[in-house]
Design a protein around this motif. Structure first.
Motif, PDB file in Angstrom:
ATOM      1  N   MET A 285       0.824  -1.213   0.000  1.00 31.52           N
ATOM      2  CA  MET A 285       0.000   0.000   0.000  1.00 31.52           C
ATOM      3  C   MET A 285       0.859   1.264   0.000  1.00 31.52           C
ATOM      4  O   MET A 285       1.751   1.425   0.815  1.00 31.52           O
ATOM      5  N   ASP A 286       0.562   2.147  -0.936  1.00 29.36           N
ATOM      6  CA  ASP A 286       1.220   3.451  -1.032  1.00 29.36           C
ATOM      7  C   ASP A 286       0.702   4.359   0.085  1.00 29.36           C
ATOM      8  O   ASP A 286      -0.490   4.627   0.173  1.00 29.36           O
ATOM      9  N   LEU A 287       1.605   4.832   0.952  1.00 31.35           N
ATOM     10  CA  LEU A 287       1.239   5.785   2.010  1.00 31.35           C
ATOM     11  C   LEU A 287       2.005   7.096   1.841  1.00 31.35           C
ATOM     12  O   LEU A 287       2.279   7.802   2.817  1.00 31.35           O
ATOM     13  N   SER A 288       2.341   7.442   0.595  1.00 25.69           N
ATOM     14  CA  SER A 288       3.023   8.711   0.336  1.00 25.69           C
ATOM     15  C   SER A 288       2.053   9.866   0.571  1.00 25.69           C
ATOM     16  O   SER A 288       0.836   9.676   0.686  1.00 25.69           O
ATOM     17  N   GLY A 289       2.607  11.073   0.603  1.00 22.99           N
ATOM     18  CA  GLY A 289       1.795  12.243   0.936  1.00 22.99           C
ATOM     19  C   GLY A 289       0.606  12.450   0.024  1.00 22.99           C
ATOM     20  O   GLY A 289      -0.472  12.872   0.459  1.00 22.99           O
ATOM     21  N   SER A 290       0.769  12.151  -1.268  1.00 23.10           N
ATOM     22  CA  SER A 290      -0.316  12.395  -2.224  1.00 23.10           C
ATOM     23  C   SER A 290      -1.513  11.479  -2.015  1.00 23.10           C
ATOM     24  O   SER A 290      -2.587  11.744  -2.546  1.00 23.10           O
ATOM     25  N   MET A 291      -1.358  10.400  -1.237  1.00 26.17           N
ATOM     26  CA  MET A 291      -2.494   9.520  -0.955  1.00 26.17           C
ATOM     27  C   MET A 291      -3.495  10.189  -0.010  1.00 26.17           C
ATOM     28  O   MET A 291      -4.577   9.652   0.231  1.00 26.17           O
ATOM     29  N   GLY A 292      -3.158  11.354   0.506  1.00 24.71           N
ATOM     30  CA  GLY A 292      -4.108  12.101   1.319  1.00 24.71           C
ATOM     31  C   GLY A 292      -5.048  12.953   0.510  1.00 24.71           C
ATOM     32  O   GLY A 292      -5.954  13.584   1.057  1.00 24.71           O
ATOM     33  N   CYS A 293      -4.875  12.975  -0.823  1.00 17.94           N
ATOM     34  CA  CYS A 293      -5.752  13.760  -1.690  1.00 17.94           C
ATOM     35  C   CYS A 293      -7.145  13.133  -1.756  1.00 17.94           C
ATOM     36  O   CYS A 293      -7.302  11.917  -1.582  1.00 17.94           O
ATOM     37  N   SER A 329       3.556  -1.277   3.647  1.00 19.86           N
ATOM     38  CA  SER A 329       3.251   0.107   3.271  1.00 19.86           C
ATOM     39  C   SER A 329       4.560   0.780   2.892  1.00 19.86           C
ATOM     40  O   SER A 329       5.623   0.443   3.416  1.00 19.86           O
ATOM     41  N   PHE A 330       4.470   1.730   1.950  1.00 19.52           N
ATOM     42  CA  PHE A 330       5.699   2.347   1.472  1.00 19.52           C
ATOM     43  C   PHE A 330       5.492   3.817   1.154  1.00 19.52           C
ATOM     44  O   PHE A 330       4.390   4.282   0.884  1.00 19.52           O
ATOM     45  N   GLY A 331       6.593   4.540   1.212  1.00 16.01           N
ATOM     46  CA  GLY A 331       6.690   5.939   0.818  1.00 16.01           C
ATOM     47  C   GLY A 331       8.152   6.184   0.529  1.00 16.01           C
ATOM     48  O   GLY A 331       8.741   5.525  -0.315  1.00 16.01           O
ATOM     49  N   GLU A 367       8.831   5.574  -3.159  1.00 20.37           N
ATOM     50  CA  GLU A 367       9.913   4.692  -3.579  1.00 20.37           C
ATOM     51  C   GLU A 367       9.436   3.246  -3.445  1.00 20.37           C
ATOM     52  O   GLU A 367       9.390   2.688  -2.354  1.00 20.37           O
ATOM     53  N   ILE A 368       9.098   2.652  -4.572  1.00 19.24           N
ATOM     54  CA  ILE A 368       8.466   1.339  -4.575  1.00 19.24           C
ATOM     55  C   ILE A 368       9.464   0.204  -4.797  1.00 19.24           C
ATOM     56  O   ILE A 368       9.180  -0.946  -4.488  1.00 19.24           O
ATOM     57  N   LEU A 369      10.661   0.520  -5.285  1.00 17.81           N
ATOM     58  CA  LEU A 369      11.631  -0.535  -5.583  1.00 17.81           C
ATOM     59  C   LEU A 369      12.080  -1.292  -4.331  1.00 17.81           C
ATOM     60  O   LEU A 369      12.182  -2.514  -4.337  1.00 17.81           O
ATOM     61  N   ARG A 370      12.363  -0.557  -3.256  1.00 18.99           N
ATOM     62  CA  ARG A 370      12.883  -1.210  -2.044  1.00 18.99           C
ATOM     63  C   ARG A 370      11.898  -2.207  -1.447  1.00 18.99           C
ATOM     64  O   ARG A 370      12.276  -3.348  -1.147  1.00 18.99           O
ATOM     65  N   PRO A 371      10.624  -1.845  -1.238  1.00 16.24           N
ATOM     66  CA  PRO A 371       9.711  -2.858  -0.701  1.00 16.24           C
ATOM     67  C   PRO A 371       9.508  -4.037  -1.656  1.00 16.24           C
ATOM     68  O   PRO A 371       9.367  -5.176  -1.206  1.00 16.24           O
ATOM     69  N   LEU A 372       9.487  -3.766  -2.965  1.00 18.09           N
ATOM     70  CA  LEU A 372       9.352  -4.870  -3.912  1.00 18.09           C
ATOM     71  C   LEU A 372      10.539  -5.818  -3.809  1.00 18.09           C
ATOM     72  O   LEU A 372      10.369  -7.049  -3.788  1.00 18.09           O
ATOM     73  N   ASN A 373      11.749  -5.271  -3.746  1.00 17.96           N
ATOM     74  CA  ASN A 373      12.933  -6.119  -3.596  1.00 17.96           C
ATOM     75  C   ASN A 373      12.856  -6.948  -2.323  1.00 17.96           C
ATOM     76  O   ASN A 373      13.233  -8.137  -2.315  1.00 17.96           O
ATOM     77  N   HIS A 374      12.382  -6.333  -1.250  1.00 12.22           N
ATOM     78  CA  HIS A 374      12.267  -7.055   0.019  1.00 12.22           C
ATOM     79  C   HIS A 374      11.249  -8.192  -0.090  1.00 12.22           C
ATOM     80  O   HIS A 374      11.509  -9.309   0.373  1.00 12.22           O
ATOM     81  N   ILE A 375      10.106  -7.914  -0.698  1.00 17.24           N
ATOM     82  CA  ILE A 375       9.075  -8.952  -0.854  1.00 17.24           C
ATOM     83  C   ILE A 375       9.609 -10.112  -1.682  1.00 17.24           C
ATOM     84  O   ILE A 375       9.433 -11.289  -1.332  1.00 17.24           O
ATOM     85  N   TYR A 376      10.293  -9.790  -2.787  1.00 17.62           N
ATOM     86  CA  TYR A 376      10.797 -10.858  -3.649  1.00 17.62           C
ATOM     87  C   TYR A 376      11.933 -11.640  -2.993  1.00 17.62           C
ATOM     88  O   TYR A 376      12.215 -12.775  -3.383  1.00 17.62           O
ATOM     89  N   SER A 377      12.597 -11.032  -2.010  1.00 14.57           N
ATOM     90  CA  SER A 377      13.681 -11.745  -1.321  1.00 14.57           C
ATOM     91  C   SER A 377      13.150 -12.769  -0.328  1.00 14.57           C
ATOM     92  O   SER A 377      13.903 -13.636   0.135  1.00 14.57           O
ATOM     93  N   GLN A 378      11.862 -12.666   0.028  1.00 16.03           N
ATOM     94  CA  GLN A 378      11.259 -13.612   0.960  1.00 16.03           C
ATOM     95  C   GLN A 378      10.972 -14.934   0.249  1.00 16.03           C
ATOM     96  O   GLN A 378      10.445 -14.948  -0.864  1.00 16.03           O
TER      97      GLN A 378
END
Length: 730
Positions: A285-293, A329-331, A367-378
């Motif tokens: 889930m994207d929790l970046s600032g723009s998700m408050g729009c 969740s990521f930002g 920044e979505i790359l880091r959480p994706l890399n972490h998920i794929y490393s599991q």
């Protein structure tokens, strides 16, 4: 780092873009858009205008020309560096020049440079592209003409300059927009819907297979122009054979006929009725600032993040017992609820929901790359296929890195992606789903997120489709070279497109797609005639070329060493041959007949794009100490904790146990519209669950898509209790 956006300055510097005219032609599920952009230089100096705009990620830009006075210039496709050098040389020598190029970071962002317009001169730019229209969950075909370029988040340390674009309020947009669409199909057109005001649909023939529609008056640039086109019998398979270009070399992609096959597999109902009780469901889930729009202008109190919380509630309640799950969740950074995926139970579900209720749009950038890399490393869980659900408003610039990462891990999971709000990147959302063998959904305007997400969850819980193969049955002397990547996923009611280059005489042929579904071998076959269509406009060829170019670009990025240049050379050759844009080429047009050179220093103007989200964005961003514009904590993050759900449906759902049952207590009685005393005699968990199901079927049938899975889980639980219950309950 975020690309710099801001309101225009107080002195209201003039901008050259005066009008945009967009004409859309839709043939079945393929669209051609012709846009004419008119510029006028009212300054007393030569002008270079820069206009940055988004296009569909899979669009094939196939024509670019300019009209200056009586002079018409058609641009050529050339290798990008060569085109850029020719553009700079033209400007240095006082010639008028035009350059259209695709961003190297994201294939849906283009920049158009209009160079050295003399004072008082005007120019009209004609841009044409073709694209496939994606099928939505309700069978509608979606076309979107973005009216804004949302800020695209650029991760810290990433390469490439930020695109500078000025944004202004909708009321101050200095250019006009006209839009019309003509639709034709072998099947009747049942309706065309839009979040914008449209003039009444006009049918052009008695059988309603041709129609036209126009944008209504008073368009305020406060939203994308989105069309949803619905046909009767939309799931019929089809094949279109298009003749090659007469001037092209025989044996080349553009010289030979090309067939586009559209298949809609239908699975046996007996197999589809069984839902998988296994799987690893990972929600990102994207929790970046723009998700408050706000989700839309009509209901500003419903924000993207509040809708996402409600959606996660429904998802968690709908998961089957025995599966595994986790929520990330990521930002600017990322978090997870559990260190690794856990088995779904009452305890883990409640723990997850407690944290979901506290989610806010306070994690900064995107920044979505880091959480994706972490998920794929599991490590994957044996016998529990991984299903990844990604929710984002799509404001990233490193799109190609993200889609490449998903592609490199496609063997270990399926990816379902959801673009939330206006301006979500189609290249990112469609690219992740395509490379991950899943499905893409867009939630815009007054759309509710929940029905579309639950539709994708139903797809994710379908039995896995294995051993997919495509075979051709063609007469002697006829051959087919498949141009499309292999089909990796087939879902009930979803379209699969296949492009193939044909050689040989005209005849009848067929294509068969075979696959195994839950251990049951199945196939879908389509017969077609190889005679090319008479009104060929090379639309199919250009889409096929775009498909091949995208595949080679992706392959080039994954390779290292001497092979990179060889693959790049092939992309450039096909791009020039087909006249279709790529990341390694650009359209260049130079007016060499303009007579004397344009004198004077060159002034650069960035053409503003309307930003209807500017007011909320001002609240969502702050300036860091070094002066960079950065995604900060939204105003909502400092607000009060989220209030309990007031919607009766969500209240009922929140009370359901992980097993699918309900306990009868005061809160459930309140949702059912009863007092505690009225239902005190129903102290049985089974009958409490039955009452909840009766309420859903009696009062919330309009939202059945949202609660259908959790109701099925409840019914299964009730049956398992071996109670003496009348069968009609189910």
């Amino acid at each position: 780092m975020v690309n710099c956006f801001g309101l225009v300055t107080d002195n209201k510097e003039p901008v050259p873009l005066k009008s945009i005219d967009a004409q859309l032609e839709v043939k079945d599920h393929v669209a051609t858009l012709v846009s004419t952009l008119t510029y006028e230089n009212k300054e007393d100096k030569p002008l270079e205008a820069v206009f940055v705009f988004p296009l569909p990620g899979d669009a094939a830009v196939c024509h670019f020309s300019a009209q200056i006075g009586e002079t018409h210039i058609v641009a050529e496709v050339k290798e990008k560096q060569q085109a850029q050098e020719e553009y700079d040389d033209a400007l240095s020598s006082g010639q008028q020049a035009f350059l259209l190029e695709e961003s190297e970071q994201s294939p849906d962002i283009f920049s158009l440079k209009v160079g050295r317009l003399p004072p008082g001169e005007s120019a009209s730019i004609r841009l044409e592209y073709v694209t496939e229209l994606a099928v939505q969950a309700d069978d509608g075909l979606r076309f979107c003409l973005p009216a804004v370029l949302n800020p695209r988040y650029q991760p810290q340390g990433s390469e490439g300059p930020s695109v500078q674009v000025t944004s202004v309020p909708a009321s101050l947009v200095p250019y006009s927009l006209s839009f019309s669409a003509q639709v034709s199909s072998p099947r009747p057109i049942s309706k065309i819907e839009s979040s914008c005001s449209l003039e009444p649909l006009q049918y052009l023939n008695a059988d309603q297979t041709k129609a036209t529609v126009k944008l209504g008056g008073g368009h305020k640039f406060d939203r994308d122009i989105e069309l949803l086109i619905y046909y009767k019998d939309a799931h019929q398979p089809s094949a279109v054979v298009e003749a090659g270009q007469a001037s092209a070399k025989p044996g080349s992609l553009m010289g030979d006929p090309v067939v586009m096959v559209s298949l809609y597999p239908e699975f046996p109902q007996s197999v589809m009725s069984s839902r998988a009780a296994c799987g690893e469901f990972v929600f990102l889930m994207d929790l970046s600032g723009s998700m408050g729009c706000p989700m839309n202008n009509s209901t500003p109190q419903e924000t993207r993040i509040s809708s996402a919380r409600d959606t996660l509630l429904l998802l968690l309640k709908s998961l089957p017992m025995g599966c595994y799950f986790n929520i990330y969740s990521f930002g600017s950074s990322f978090e997870h609820i559990f260190p690794k995926s856990v088995e779904y139970s009452e305890k883990t579900m409640k723990e997850a929901l407690e944290k979901v209720e506290k989610m806010e749009s306070n994690l900064g950038g995107t920044e979505i790359l880091r959480p994706l890399n972490h998920i794929y490393s599991q490590a994957c869980i044996p016998k529990h296929p991984r299903q990844l659900f990604v929710f984002t408003d799509g404001e990233v610039r490193n799109t190609k890195e993200v889609t490449d990462l998903v592609k490199n891990n496609a063997d270990s999971h399926r990816c379902f992606s959801f673009g939330i709000g206006e301006g979500a990147s189609s290249a990112l959302i469609n690219g992740m789903a395509k490379e991950g063998g899943g499905q893409a959904q867009f939630i815009t305007g007054a759309d509710r997120m929940q029905p579309k997400v639950m539709q994708s969850l139903r797809f994710a819980m379908q039995p896995a489709v294995n051993d997919i193969s495509v075979s051709w049955d063609l007469p002697k002397g006829v051959s087919a070279t498949v141009l499309s990547p292999p089909i990796t996923a087939i879902f009930q009611g979803q379209r699969s497109l296949i492009y193939a280059q044909l050689t040989g005489p005209e005849a009848d042929g067929s294509v068969t797609v075979k696959y195994s579904l839950a251990g049951h071998p199945s196939q879908n076959q389509l017969h077609f005639n190889l005679k090319p269509a008479e009104d060929s406009e090379l639309t199919v060829h250009r889409l096929a070329a775009r498909t091949v170019i995208r595949s080679m670009e992706s392959e080039e990025r994954t390779r290292r060493g001497h092979q990179d240049e060889e693959m790049k050379k092939k992309v450039v050759e096909l791009s020039i041959q087909s006249g279709v844009s790529s990341c390694f080429t650009a359209f260049i047009a130079v007016n060499k007949d303009s007579g004397k050179a344009v004198q004077g220093p060159l002034v650069r103007r960035n053409v503003p794009t309307v930003d209807h989200l500017m007011d909320p964005l001002i609240k969502l961003f702050h300036f860091t100490g070094d002066g960079d514009l950065d995604s900060g904590r939204s105003a909502r993050s400092a607000a009060e904790p989220p209030q309990p759900h007031k919607d009766p449906l969500l209240q009922l759902v929140s009370l359901q146990n992980a097993s699918g049952s309900w306990m009868l207590h005061e809160a459930l009685a309140a949702v059912l519209g009863k007092t505690k005393e009225e239902v005190e005699k129903v102290n049985n968990e089974v009958w409490a669950s039955i009452l909840a199901l009766i309420w859903l079927h009696g009062f919330k049938m309009d939202a059945k898509e949202e609660w259908e899975l959790l109701a099925m889980k409840a019914a299964s639980w009730i049956k398992a209790q071996n109670e003496n219950i009348h069968p009609s309950v189910f």
